[in-house]
Design a protein around this motif. Structure first.
Motif, short mmCIF file in Angstrom:
data_model
loop_
_atom_site.label_atom_id
_atom_site.label_comp_id
_atom_site.label_asym_id
_atom_site.label_seq_id
_atom_site.Cartn_x
_atom_site.Cartn_y
_atom_site.Cartn_z
N MET A 1 0.46 -0.87 0.26
CA MET A 1 0.03 -0.29 0.61
C MET A 1 0.98 1.47 0.01
N GLU A 2 0.26 2.41 -0.90
CA GLU A 2 1.44 3.26 -1.06
C GLU A 2 0.33 4.32 -0.55
N SER A 3 0.80 5.36 0.27
CA SER A 3 -0.02 7.16 0.83
C SER A 3 0.90 8.27 0.48
N ALA A 4 0.73 9.33 -0.26
CA ALA A 4 1.28 10.57 -0.04
C ALA A 4 0.71 11.66 -0.07
N TYR A 5 1.74 12.53 0.66
CA TYR A 5 1.42 13.98 1.11
C TYR A 5 1.88 14.71 -0.06
N VAL A 6 0.91 15.59 -0.37
CA VAL A 6 1.54 16.26 -1.95
C VAL A 6 0.40 17.71 -1.66
N LEU A 7 2.22 18.91 -1.79
CA LEU A 7 1.56 20.00 -1.71
C LEU A 7 1.25 20.74 -2.46
N ARG A 8 0.32 21.12 -3.51
CA ARG A 8 -0.57 21.94 -4.29
C ARG A 8 -0.42 23.38 -4.35
N ILE A 9 0.57 24.05 -4.99
CA ILE A 9 0.16 25.41 -4.88
C ILE A 9 -0.06 25.57 -6.82
N ASP B 1 5.24 8.05 1.96
CA ASP B 1 5.12 7.24 2.23
C ASP B 1 5.69 7.96 3.79
N SER B 2 5.20 8.89 4.32
CA SER B 2 5.37 9.67 5.85
C SER B 2 4.46 10.09 6.65
N ARG B 3 4.26 9.70 8.21
CA ARG B 3 3.50 9.59 9.08
C ARG B 3 3.68 11.62 8.97
N GLU B 4 4.55 11.62 8.69
CA GLU B 4 5.05 13.29 9.20
C GLU B 4 4.91 14.06 8.34
N GLY B 5 4.48 13.75 7.01
CA GLY B 5 4.17 14.54 5.54
C GLY B 5 3.30 15.68 6.02
N LEU B 6 1.99 15.83 6.83
CA LEU B 6 1.64 16.23 6.42
C LEU B 6 2.62 17.87 7.57
N HIS B 7 2.35 17.15 9.08
CA HIS B 7 3.13 18.30 9.39
C HIS B 7 4.60 18.85 9.37
N TYR B 8 5.12 17.72 7.91
CA TYR B 8 5.89 18.77 7.72
C TYR B 8 5.71 20.12 6.50
N LEU B 9 5.31 19.77 5.67
CA LEU B 9 4.56 20.61 4.67
C LEU B 9 3.48 21.95 5.00
N LEU B 10 2.77 21.49 6.32
CA LEU B 10 2.23 22.35 7.17
C LEU B 10 3.23 23.87 7.58
N GLN B 11 4.27 23.30 8.23
CA GLN B 11 5.29 24.33 8.91
C GLN B 11 5.92 24.48 7.74
N ILE C 1 -3.64 27.07 -2.38
CA ILE C 1 -2.63 26.20 -1.45
C ILE C 1 -3.72 24.87 -0.75
N SER C 2 -3.58 23.92 -1.59
CA SER C 2 -3.87 22.45 -1.32
C SER C 2 -3.34 21.78 -0.77
N ILE C 3 -3.42 20.61 -0.07
CA ILE C 3 -2.51 19.32 0.55
C ILE C 3 -3.34 18.55 0.51
N TRP C 4 -2.69 17.50 -0.70
CA TRP C 4 -3.73 16.14 -0.80
C TRP C 4 -2.86 15.35 -0.30
N TYR C 5 -3.73 14.23 -0.17
CA TYR C 5 -3.20 12.42 0.94
C TYR C 5 -3.99 11.64 -0.13
N CYS D 1 -4.26 29.17 7.51
CA CYS D 1 -3.44 29.30 6.18
C CYS D 1 -4.70 30.05 4.94
N GLY D 2 -6.12 28.63 5.11
CA GLY D 2 -6.30 28.87 3.97
C GLY D 2 -5.76 27.90 3.00
N ILE D 3 -5.64 26.54 3.54
CA ILE D 3 -5.46 25.63 2.80
C ILE D 3 -7.14 24.51 2.59
N THR D 4 -6.89 24.19 1.77
CA THR D 4 -8.03 23.18 0.79
C THR D 4 -7.05 22.01 1.41
#
Length: 107
Positions: A1-9, A40-50, A69-73, A96-99
């Protein structure tokens, strides 16, 4: 199984160099949007928010609209799909108005 967080601007391509400089990261894709992917990072969301919070005023100075700005999971699952998000993280995104966008598929 794969997962990813993506910061999209979602902004004009002539602002990509400024985004690179402000955020201090190279995008993983600029085909349609300026994007950074954390796989595949549990900390991906925290990193992108920071990354956004620390540089938010500079991003506004570059001329980003608040809704750009949006963050995709992205989440691949086998039988059942469950997820939860910390209320503090959701509050930070809202300030921050992030979707937040979620895409799940059965792998």
């Amino acid at each position: 199984m794969e997962s990813a967080y993506v910061l999209r601007i979602d902004t004009e391509s002539n602002k990509y160099d400024a985004l690179n400089a402000v955020l201090g990261v190279k995008p993983t894709s600029t085909d349609y949007w300026w994007e950074v992917e954390i796989k595949d990072s549990r900390e991906g969301l925290h990193y992108l928010l920071q990354l956004i919070e620390v540089n938010f005023s500079e991003l506004q100075n570059v001329g980003l609209d608040k809704g750009a700005i949006s963050i995709w999971y992205y989440y691949e699952f086998d039988e059942q799909c469950n997820m939860e998000f910390d209320s503090d993280d959701l509050k930070r995104m809202g300030e921050c108005g992030i979707t937040l966008c979620i895409s799940c598929w059965n792998g």
